[in-house]
Design a protein around this motif. Structure first.
Motif, mmCIF file in Angstrom:
data_model
loop_
_atom_site.group_PDB
_atom_site.id
_atom_site.type_symbol
_atom_site.label_atom_id
_atom_site.label_comp_id
_atom_site.label_asym_id
_atom_site.label_seq_id
_atom_site.Cartn_x
_atom_site.Cartn_y
_atom_site.Cartn_z
ATOM 1 N N TYR A 124 0.835 -1.207 0.000
ATOM 2 C CA TYR A 124 0.000 0.000 0.000
ATOM 3 C C TYR A 124 0.868 1.255 0.000
ATOM 4 O O TYR A 124 0.568 2.232 -0.705
ATOM 5 C CB TYR A 124 -0.899 -0.023 1.234
ATOM 6 N N ALA A 125 1.956 1.231 0.780
ATOM 7 C CA ALA A 125 2.879 2.377 0.782
ATOM 8 C C ALA A 125 3.522 2.545 -0.586
ATOM 9 O O ALA A 125 3.690 3.677 -1.077
ATOM 10 C CB ALA A 125 3.943 2.169 1.855
ATOM 11 N N GLN A 126 3.883 1.446 -1.228
ATOM 12 C CA GLN A 126 4.430 1.534 -2.582
ATOM 13 C C GLN A 126 3.413 2.120 -3.552
ATOM 14 O O GLN A 126 3.764 2.942 -4.414
ATOM 15 C CB GLN A 126 4.863 0.141 -3.049
ATOM 16 N N GLN A 127 2.171 1.722 -3.404
ATOM 17 C CA GLN A 127 1.135 2.216 -4.307
ATOM 18 C C GLN A 127 0.933 3.719 -4.139
ATOM 19 O O GLN A 127 0.684 4.434 -5.118
ATOM 20 C CB GLN A 127 -0.178 1.471 -4.053
ATOM 21 N N LEU A 128 1.067 4.212 -2.915
ATOM 22 C CA LEU A 128 0.958 5.658 -2.699
ATOM 23 C C LEU A 128 2.116 6.400 -3.362
ATOM 24 O O LEU A 128 1.927 7.482 -3.923
ATOM 25 C CB LEU A 128 0.942 5.963 -1.196
ATOM 26 N N VAL A 129 3.305 5.807 -3.296
ATOM 27 C CA VAL A 129 4.455 6.435 -3.970
ATOM 28 C C VAL A 129 4.212 6.493 -5.467
ATOM 29 O O VAL A 129 4.474 7.515 -6.126
ATOM 30 C CB VAL A 129 5.753 5.664 -3.644
ATOM 31 N N VAL A 130 3.700 5.392 -6.012
ATOM 32 C CA VAL A 130 3.426 5.353 -7.452
ATOM 33 C C VAL A 130 2.352 6.363 -7.822
ATOM 34 O O VAL A 130 2.436 7.043 -8.864
ATOM 35 C CB VAL A 130 3.010 3.929 -7.871
ATOM 36 N N ALA A 131 1.333 6.497 -6.967
ATOM 37 C CA ALA A 131 0.243 7.433 -7.260
ATOM 38 C C ALA A 131 0.742 8.870 -7.324
ATOM 39 O O ALA A 131 0.150 9.710 -8.007
ATOM 40 C CB ALA A 131 -0.859 7.300 -6.210
ATOM 41 N N MET A 132 1.837 9.178 -6.626
ATOM 42 C CA MET A 132 2.364 10.539 -6.611
ATOM 43 C C MET A 132 3.644 10.660 -7.429
ATOM 44 O O MET A 132 4.360 11.658 -7.329
ATOM 45 C CB MET A 132 2.651 10.962 -5.166
ATOM 46 N N SER A 133 3.936 9.663 -8.238
ATOM 47 C CA SER A 133 5.182 9.696 -8.996
ATOM 48 C C SER A 133 5.115 10.645 -10.178
ATOM 49 O O SER A 133 6.148 11.122 -10.650
ATOM 50 C CB SER A 133 5.522 8.287 -9.499
ATOM 51 N N ALA A 134 3.899 10.937 -10.655
ATOM 52 C CA ALA A 134 3.782 11.797 -11.838
ATOM 53 C C ALA A 134 4.392 13.159 -11.587
ATOM 54 O O ALA A 134 5.057 13.729 -12.446
ATOM 55 C CB ALA A 134 2.315 11.926 -12.235
ATOM 56 N N GLY A 135 4.191 13.698 -10.411
ATOM 57 C CA GLY A 135 4.771 15.006 -10.107
ATOM 58 C C GLY A 135 5.997 14.928 -9.238
ATOM 59 O O GLY A 135 6.517 15.971 -8.813
ATOM 60 N N GLY A 136 6.466 13.732 -8.934
ATOM 61 C CA GLY A 136 7.621 13.604 -8.049
ATOM 62 C C GLY A 136 7.326 14.060 -6.642
ATOM 63 O O GLY A 136 8.246 14.373 -5.871
ATOM 64 N N LEU A 137 6.037 14.112 -6.290
ATOM 65 C CA LEU A 137 5.662 14.686 -5.001
ATOM 66 C C LEU A 137 6.110 13.818 -3.831
ATOM 67 O O LEU A 137 6.410 14.338 -2.755
ATOM 68 C CB LEU A 137 4.142 14.888 -4.942
ATOM 69 N N ALA A 138 6.132 12.498 -4.016
ATOM 70 C CA ALA A 138 6.525 11.623 -2.914
ATOM 71 C C ALA A 138 7.955 11.907 -2.470
ATOM 72 O O ALA A 138 8.246 12.011 -1.274
ATOM 73 C CB ALA A 138 6.369 10.162 -3.327
ATOM 74 N N VAL A 139 8.860 12.038 -3.440
ATOM 75 C CA VAL A 139 10.264 12.311 -3.123
ATOM 76 C C VAL A 139 10.408 13.693 -2.504
ATOM 77 O O VAL A 139 11.138 13.887 -1.520
ATOM 78 C CB VAL A 139 11.132 12.180 -4.381
ATOM 79 N N LEU A 140 9.706 14.676 -3.059
ATOM 80 C CA LEU A 140 9.783 16.027 -2.509
ATOM 81 C C LEU A 140 9.214 16.089 -1.103
ATOM 82 O O LEU A 140 9.735 16.799 -0.232
ATOM 83 C CB LEU A 140 9.040 17.001 -3.419
ATOM 84 N N ALA A 141 8.120 15.348 -0.850
ATOM 85 C CA ALA A 141 7.540 15.321 0.492
ATOM 86 C C ALA A 141 8.497 14.669 1.478
ATOM 87 O O ALA A 141 8.617 15.100 2.632
ATOM 88 C CB ALA A 141 6.212 14.576 0.471
ATOM 89 N N LYS A 142 9.221 13.630 1.023
ATOM 90 C CA LYS A 142 10.182 12.961 1.905
ATOM 91 C C LYS A 142 11.293 13.908 2.319
ATOM 92 O O LYS A 142 11.777 13.861 3.468
ATOM 93 C CB LYS A 142 10.774 11.756 1.169
ATOM 94 N N GLU A 143 11.692 14.817 1.444
ATOM 95 C CA GLU A 143 12.781 15.741 1.764
ATOM 96 C C GLU A 143 12.403 16.713 2.866
ATOM 97 O O GLU A 143 13.273 17.206 3.590
ATOM 98 C CB GLU A 143 13.210 16.503 0.509
ATOM 99 N N THR A 144 11.114 17.010 3.004
ATOM 100 C CA THR A 144 10.708 17.968 4.040
ATOM 101 C C THR A 144 10.897 17.401 5.440
ATOM 102 O O THR A 144 10.857 18.149 6.416
ATOM 103 C CB THR A 144 9.231 18.367 3.857
ATOM 104 N N ILE A 145 11.092 16.084 5.564
ATOM 105 C CA ILE A 145 11.282 15.478 6.880
ATOM 106 C C ILE A 145 12.693 15.733 7.392
ATOM 107 O O ILE A 145 12.921 15.823 8.607
ATOM 108 C CB ILE A 145 11.000 13.960 6.817
ATOM 109 N N THR A 146 13.641 15.878 6.502
ATOM 110 C CA THR A 146 15.044 16.015 6.904
ATOM 111 C C THR A 146 15.626 17.401 6.620
ATOM 112 O O THR A 146 16.742 17.678 7.059
ATOM 113 C CB THR A 146 15.895 14.962 6.172
#
Length: 353
Positions: A230-252
């Protein structure tokens, strides 16, 4: 010296000796009270020092937070940096919403798996109980048959004993009476066995199924692989805009260190974020393809030991790195996204250990 004077002096001495233990007791009590007061004063002084230290820490934290708030106000109030701050906090909101979504999904699966294992345990308990009740029925029937046979023999012997009359049957009556006593003892034992078996059968029939002590290792693995998928599917759902990776960067990374291109780039990102947040906050999940992803993950998942419930990170594979919609925001992780290694959506908090 007159006798009366001697008597008066003697009375004074006796009075002083009688009062002396009372005064000693009072002095001792005052000493202990003083010691208790000193201990209480010391405790209050220590507590005062601790409170002062806590107050100083709170004041330092308040001053630090006030300074950060002022910096944030200046950052957001600047037309050049403000749009970057808006994108940053919207990305953080997307991360929190996605983490909450994964956590809810994990809780639902955990409850479903617990209910499933509880039902299976109840069915197994009922099946075993039916077998035990059938065994009790056989043993009770055999015990009743034996008790009935002994009772019939006992009645025949008692009838025979009643018919023996005359002194010449004294010896035979005595032997028969001993036999009757022995048979009555055996009948008592058989009747007691029937009663005990019946009581045990009733207790077994009324026994409640045991409560589930916890989800099994296999059950926790089933839940965890589904949550990882399910977590992988959420990453895929947001891959079009690269939002998953950008959201991860806000944690660090801090908001002051992030730049998201031009104002037009920030506007485009916020449009994508608005759509992504709408998807994440939608209570009706789109689970299409999740079963296939979960089955594929279970087929390759490997574990360090038979007791582990979280797969080895290398065994779950990686997802392709999404392309950032803004030039210059490409992630440094060129090998792909591993939701366990990168702990996407606070995944480890949702997994069953």
């Amino acid at each position: 010296m007159e006798f009366s004077d001697r008597l008066s002096n003697l009375r004074q001495l006796l009075g002083q000796s009688a009062r002396q233990p009372v005064e000693d007791e009072r002095l001792l009590q005052l000493y202990w009270n003083r010691a208790e007061l000193k201990k209480e004063l010391s405790r209050l002084q220590d507590e005062r020092h601790k409170l002062i230290e806590q107050l100083n820490k709170h004041e330092a934290t308040f001053a630090r937070n006030s300074e950060q708030l002022l910096q944030l106000e200046e950052f957001l109030g600047n037309p050049e940096t403000g749009p970057h701050g808006l994108v940053y906090f919207q990305l953080r909101a997307l991360w929190r919403a996605s983490s909450a979504k994964v956590a809810r999904f994990a809780q639902q699966l955990q409850q479903q798996q617990a209910d499933r294992e509880q039902r299976r345990q109840v069915l197994e308990f009922d099946r075993a109980r039916r077998q035990q009740l059938a065994d009790f029925d056989r043993r009770i029937a055999a015990a009743r048959s034996r008790a009935g046979m002994l009772e019939a023999q006992l009645k025949l012997q008692e009838t025979k004993l009643e018919k023996m009359r005359g002194f010449w049957n004294y010896a035979r009556r005595r032997r028969l009476a001993e036999e009757i006593a022995a048979e009555r003892e055996q009948w008592d034992l058989a009747a007691t066995e029937v009663t005990d078996l019946s009581d045990d059968r009733i207790a077994l029939e009324e026994k409640a199924p045991p409560a589930l002590q916890g989800i099994s290792v296999d059950g926790r693995r089933i839940v965890n692989t589904a949550v990882i998928a399910y977590a992988q599917q959420l990453v895929v759902a947001m891959s079009a805009g690269g939002l998953a990776v950008l959201a991860k960067e806000t944690i660090t990374k801090r908001v002051f260190d992030m730049k998201y291109g031009t104002r037009e780039d920030c506007s485009r990102l916020m449009t994508l974020l608005r759509e992504a947040l709408a998807i994440v906050k939608n209570e009706k999940d789109d689970l299409s393809g999740l079963k296939e992803r979960t089955d594929a993950l279970r087929a390759v998942a490997a574990y360090r030991s038979d007791a582990d419930t979280v797969p080895l990170t290398d065994s779950i594979g990686t997802l392709p790195v999404p392309v950032a919609p803004v030039s210059g925001l490409e992630t440094g992780n060129k090998a792909g996204v591993n939701v366990l290694v990168d702990d996407y959506w606070d995944l480890y908090q949702a997994l069953l250990q």
